[in-house]
Each structure stands twice: as C-alpha cells, then as structure tokens.
Write a protein that holds these residues in place. Structure first.
Motif, PDB file in Angstrom:
ATOM      1  N   SER A 112       0.828  -1.210   0.000  1.00 43.69           N
ATOM      2  CA  SER A 112       0.000   0.000   0.000  1.00 43.69           C
ATOM      3  C   SER A 112       0.864   1.262   0.000  1.00 43.69           C
ATOM      4  O   SER A 112       0.583   2.217  -0.732  1.00 43.69           O
ATOM      5  CB  SER A 112      -0.926  -0.014   1.215  1.00 43.69           C
ATOM      6  OG  SER A 112      -1.665   1.177   1.288  1.00 43.69           O
ATOM      7  N   ARG A 113       1.922   1.256   0.806  1.00 43.19           N
ATOM      8  CA  ARG A 113       2.822   2.423   0.841  1.00 43.19           C
ATOM      9  C   ARG A 113       3.514   2.628  -0.502  1.00 43.19           C
ATOM     10  O   ARG A 113       3.664   3.758  -0.968  1.00 43.19           O
ATOM     11  CB  ARG A 113       3.854   2.269   1.967  1.00 43.19           C
ATOM     12  CG  ARG A 113       3.282   2.502   3.349  1.00 43.19           C
ATOM     13  CD  ARG A 113       4.379   2.565   4.409  1.00 43.19           C
ATOM     14  NE  ARG A 113       5.099   1.316   4.536  1.00 43.19           N
ATOM     15  CZ  ARG A 113       4.743   0.298   5.336  1.00 43.19           C
ATOM     16  NH1 ARG A 113       3.653   0.396   6.078  1.00 43.19           N
ATOM     17  NH2 ARG A 113       5.471  -0.795   5.398  1.00 43.19           N
ATOM     18  N   LEU A 114       3.909   1.538  -1.163  1.00 40.81           N
ATOM     19  CA  LEU A 114       4.533   1.632  -2.487  1.00 40.81           C
ATOM     20  C   LEU A 114       3.545   2.204  -3.499  1.00 40.81           C
ATOM     21  O   LEU A 114       3.882   3.112  -4.267  1.00 40.81           O
ATOM     22  CB  LEU A 114       5.028   0.252  -2.943  1.00 40.81           C
ATOM     23  CG  LEU A 114       5.576   0.184  -4.365  1.00 40.81           C
ATOM     24  CD1 LEU A 114       6.840   1.031  -4.497  1.00 40.81           C
ATOM     25  CD2 LEU A 114       5.844  -1.266  -4.757  1.00 40.81           C
ATOM     26  N   ILE A 115       2.326   1.683  -3.492  1.00 38.91           N
ATOM     27  CA  ILE A 115       1.288   2.188  -4.397  1.00 38.91           C
ATOM     28  C   ILE A 115       1.048   3.669  -4.147  1.00 38.91           C
ATOM     29  O   ILE A 115       0.952   4.471  -5.083  1.00 38.91           O
ATOM     30  CB  ILE A 115      -0.021   1.379  -4.236  1.00 38.91           C
ATOM     31  CG1 ILE A 115       0.164  -0.048  -4.739  1.00 38.91           C
ATOM     32  CG2 ILE A 115      -1.176   2.069  -4.954  1.00 38.91           C
ATOM     33  CD1 ILE A 115      -0.959  -1.000  -4.370  1.00 38.91           C
ATOM     34  N   ASP A 116       0.962   4.056  -2.869  1.00 38.40           N
ATOM     35  CA  ASP A 116       0.727   5.466  -2.522  1.00 38.40           C
ATOM     36  C   ASP A 116       1.846   6.367  -3.030  1.00 38.40           C
ATOM     37  O   ASP A 116       1.590   7.472  -3.517  1.00 38.40           O
ATOM     38  CB  ASP A 116       0.569   5.634  -1.011  1.00 38.40           C
ATOM     39  CG  ASP A 116      -0.760   5.132  -0.488  1.00 38.40           C
ATOM     40  OD1 ASP A 116      -1.637   4.769  -1.299  1.00 38.40           O
ATOM     41  OD2 ASP A 116      -0.928   5.097   0.753  1.00 38.40           O
ATOM     42  N   ARG A 117       3.099   5.903  -2.921  1.00 37.52           N
ATOM     43  CA  ARG A 117       4.232   6.714  -3.413  1.00 37.52           C
ATOM     44  C   ARG A 117       4.151   6.896  -4.924  1.00 37.52           C
ATOM     45  O   ARG A 117       4.381   7.987  -5.441  1.00 37.52           O
ATOM     46  CB  ARG A 117       5.559   6.074  -3.009  1.00 37.52           C
ATOM     47  CG  ARG A 117       5.960   6.339  -1.581  1.00 37.52           C
ATOM     48  CD  ARG A 117       7.422   6.005  -1.308  1.00 37.52           C
ATOM     49  NE  ARG A 117       7.754   4.620  -1.569  1.00 37.52           N
ATOM     50  CZ  ARG A 117       7.617   3.617  -0.711  1.00 37.52           C
ATOM     51  NH1 ARG A 117       7.157   3.852   0.496  1.00 37.52           N
ATOM     52  NH2 ARG A 117       7.961   2.393  -1.038  1.00 37.52           N
ATOM     53  N   ILE A 118       3.829   5.823  -5.629  1.00 33.33           N
ATOM     54  CA  ILE A 118       3.712   5.906  -7.089  1.00 33.33           C
ATOM     55  C   ILE A 118       2.567   6.844  -7.465  1.00 33.33           C
ATOM     56  O   ILE A 118       2.713   7.715  -8.329  1.00 33.33           O
ATOM     57  CB  ILE A 118       3.510   4.507  -7.705  1.00 33.33           C
ATOM     58  CG1 ILE A 118       4.787   3.680  -7.522  1.00 33.33           C
ATOM     59  CG2 ILE A 118       3.119   4.606  -9.173  1.00 33.33           C
ATOM     60  CD1 ILE A 118       4.621   2.203  -7.822  1.00 33.33           C
ATOM     61  N   GLU A 130       1.254   9.239  -5.709  1.00 26.27           N
ATOM     62  CA  GLU A 130       1.636  10.609  -5.347  1.00 26.27           C
ATOM     63  C   GLU A 130       2.532  11.212  -6.423  1.00 26.27           C
ATOM     64  O   GLU A 130       2.335  12.348  -6.857  1.00 26.27           O
ATOM     65  CB  GLU A 130       2.370  10.583  -4.003  1.00 26.27           C
ATOM     66  CG  GLU A 130       2.689  11.934  -3.440  1.00 26.27           C
ATOM     67  CD  GLU A 130       1.647  12.423  -2.474  1.00 26.27           C
ATOM     68  OE1 GLU A 130       1.670  13.633  -2.199  1.00 26.27           O
ATOM     69  OE2 GLU A 130       0.818  11.645  -1.992  1.00 26.27           O
ATOM     70  N   ALA A 131       3.525  10.453  -6.878  1.00 26.39           N
ATOM     71  CA  ALA A 131       4.443  10.954  -7.909  1.00 26.39           C
ATOM     72  C   ALA A 131       3.706  11.234  -9.219  1.00 26.39           C
ATOM     73  O   ALA A 131       3.897  12.291  -9.829  1.00 26.39           O
ATOM     74  CB  ALA A 131       5.565   9.948  -8.133  1.00 26.39           C
ATOM     75  N   VAL A 132       2.851  10.306  -9.632  1.00 28.31           N
ATOM     76  CA  VAL A 132       2.097  10.504 -10.872  1.00 28.31           C
ATOM     77  C   VAL A 132       1.152  11.687 -10.728  1.00 28.31           C
ATOM     78  O   VAL A 132       1.078  12.558 -11.599  1.00 28.31           O
ATOM     79  CB  VAL A 132       1.311   9.225 -11.260  1.00 28.31           C
ATOM     80  CG1 VAL A 132       0.357   9.495 -12.408  1.00 28.31           C
ATOM     81  CG2 VAL A 132       2.271   8.101 -11.625  1.00 28.31           C
ATOM     82  N   GLY A 133       0.420  11.747  -9.613  1.00 26.39           N
ATOM     83  CA  GLY A 133      -0.554  12.824  -9.396  1.00 26.39           C
ATOM     84  C   GLY A 133       0.074  14.203  -9.409  1.00 26.39           C
ATOM     85  O   GLY A 133      -0.464  15.136 -10.013  1.00 26.39           O
ATOM     86  N   LYS A 134       1.223  14.335  -8.772  1.00 28.07           N
ATOM     87  CA  LYS A 134       1.884  15.647  -8.737  1.00 28.07           C
ATOM     88  C   LYS A 134       2.525  15.975 -10.089  1.00 28.07           C
ATOM     89  O   LYS A 134       2.595  17.138 -10.468  1.00 28.07           O
ATOM     90  CB  LYS A 134       2.921  15.678  -7.624  1.00 28.07           C
ATOM     91  CG  LYS A 134       2.270  15.735  -6.253  1.00 28.07           C
ATOM     92  CD  LYS A 134       3.275  15.797  -5.141  1.00 28.07           C
ATOM     93  CE  LYS A 134       2.561  15.939  -3.811  1.00 28.07           C
ATOM     94  NZ  LYS A 134       3.483  15.988  -2.682  1.00 28.07           N
TER      95      LYS A 134
END
Length: 194
Positions: free
Chosen positions: A8-14, A16-20
């Motif tokens: 879940s943390r890995l998915i969230d980081r990805i 976050e990076a894509v969204g920003k």
C-alpha cells in the motif's frame, strides 16, 4: 498484514508521484491553447491537431490524477449524510464502496479497454477531423487511468482494513466542509490577534 501495508505504501508513493507530475500537463495545455490562439489570430493558420492535443492533455491530467484524488480522499460524496456517522461507520462505508463499486467498475473498464486500445493501435485509427491526431494515445490514457485507479483502490482497501483493525492511524481523518471552515476561521482569527 505488514506485507500488504508495504504494498500500500509503495502504491501510494507511485500515485503521489504521478498525481503531482500530471499537474504540469494543465500548464502545457494552457501554453498550447494560447500559442494556438495567437497563431490562428496573427497568421490565420490553425490545425485540428493543436485542438486535439489540448483535449489529450486535459484528459490525461484528469484521468491520471483520479488515483491521486482517491488517495487524498477528495472525491465528491455527500458529506452531510457521511458526516452524521461515526468514523468507524465511515470507514465501513468507504470499504464497502471500494470493494462493491470502485473495484468492479475499474476492473471492468480495464478488461474492456485492453481490446479497445489494441484494435485502435492495429488499425492505425486517427481522428475524423482533418489533420487530427492518432486516437490510440487517448485510448491508452483511459486504460492507464483506470489501471492506476484500480491499484490505488486496492491500496485504500488495505488501509481501511488496517485502520479498522487498529494497525495504523487514520491517514486522512474525515473533516466535514463545515468543520473545516470553522477550523480555518479559528486559525485566521488567531493569526489576526497576534
């Protein structure tokens, strides 16, 4: 459960990076739009490709940011009703909504978009407009957007279960729009008093 939380943390980081990152697509679309308008007015030259490029960029920003919006818990819902329930009930509502509505819909869209995109690529499909762009990039954005949304949905399900089991703190506690406005007013009043 720790393996799922790490996922879940890995998915969230990805996400976050894509969204920003896709926020820049809005700026690029604005520049393309302005340049197209100036060229059209000054030189009386235009192309449907420039208009379609704007649509692609705006579409990409919204489709690719949908997962980020879900991660930030910013999708629209009826806060008046949602806010009447306890936080535990809100978590159950979110969990059921993700499992019963979000995930089946996102997976269904992925299943349907794979052959839809494949056919577009194989046929060399282009826009019906004169000078239009190929359509497969726009169709690939649909597939990627729903893919990101499904993966982020999985992350949200993992987090909801972990929060309800007391394994992690609530990553985004719910604050109604009314409460948020009151908190902002109190903060501003405190700053004015200083």
């Amino acid at each position: 459960m720790q393996v799922f939380l790490a996922l879940s943390r890995l998915i969230d980081r990805i996400t976050e990076a894509v969204g920003k990152s896709v926020a820049w697509l809005i700026l690029i679309a604005i520049v393309v739009s302005a340049a197209n308008a100036v060229i059209r007015k000054v030189f009386s030259v235009s192309s449907n490709a420039w208009l379609e490029l704007q649509w692609y960029l705006y579409g990409a920003a919204f489709l690719l940011a949908a997962a980020y919006t879900l991660k930030q818990n910013e999708h629209i819902r009826i806060d008046i009703v949602y806010g009447m329930f306890s936080r535990r009930t809100q978590h159950w509502i979110d969990l059921v909504g993700h499992v019963v509505f979000l995930m089946p819909f996102a997976i269904l869209m992925i299943v349907y978009f794979v052959p839809y995109l494949g056919q577009s690529i194989r046929s060399g499909e282009v826009s019906n407009n004169a000078g239009g762009l190929p359509l497969w990039p726009a169709k690939s954005l649909l597939l990627i957007g729903f893919g990101l949304l499904a993966v982020q949905g999985l992350s949200e399900i993992i987090k909801k279960i972990a929060v309800m089991r007391g394994l992690i703190p609530d990553p985004i506690p719910f604050v109604s729009a009314h409460s948020a406005a009151e908190q902002e007013a109190e903060t501003l009043a405190g700053e004015i008093r200083k």
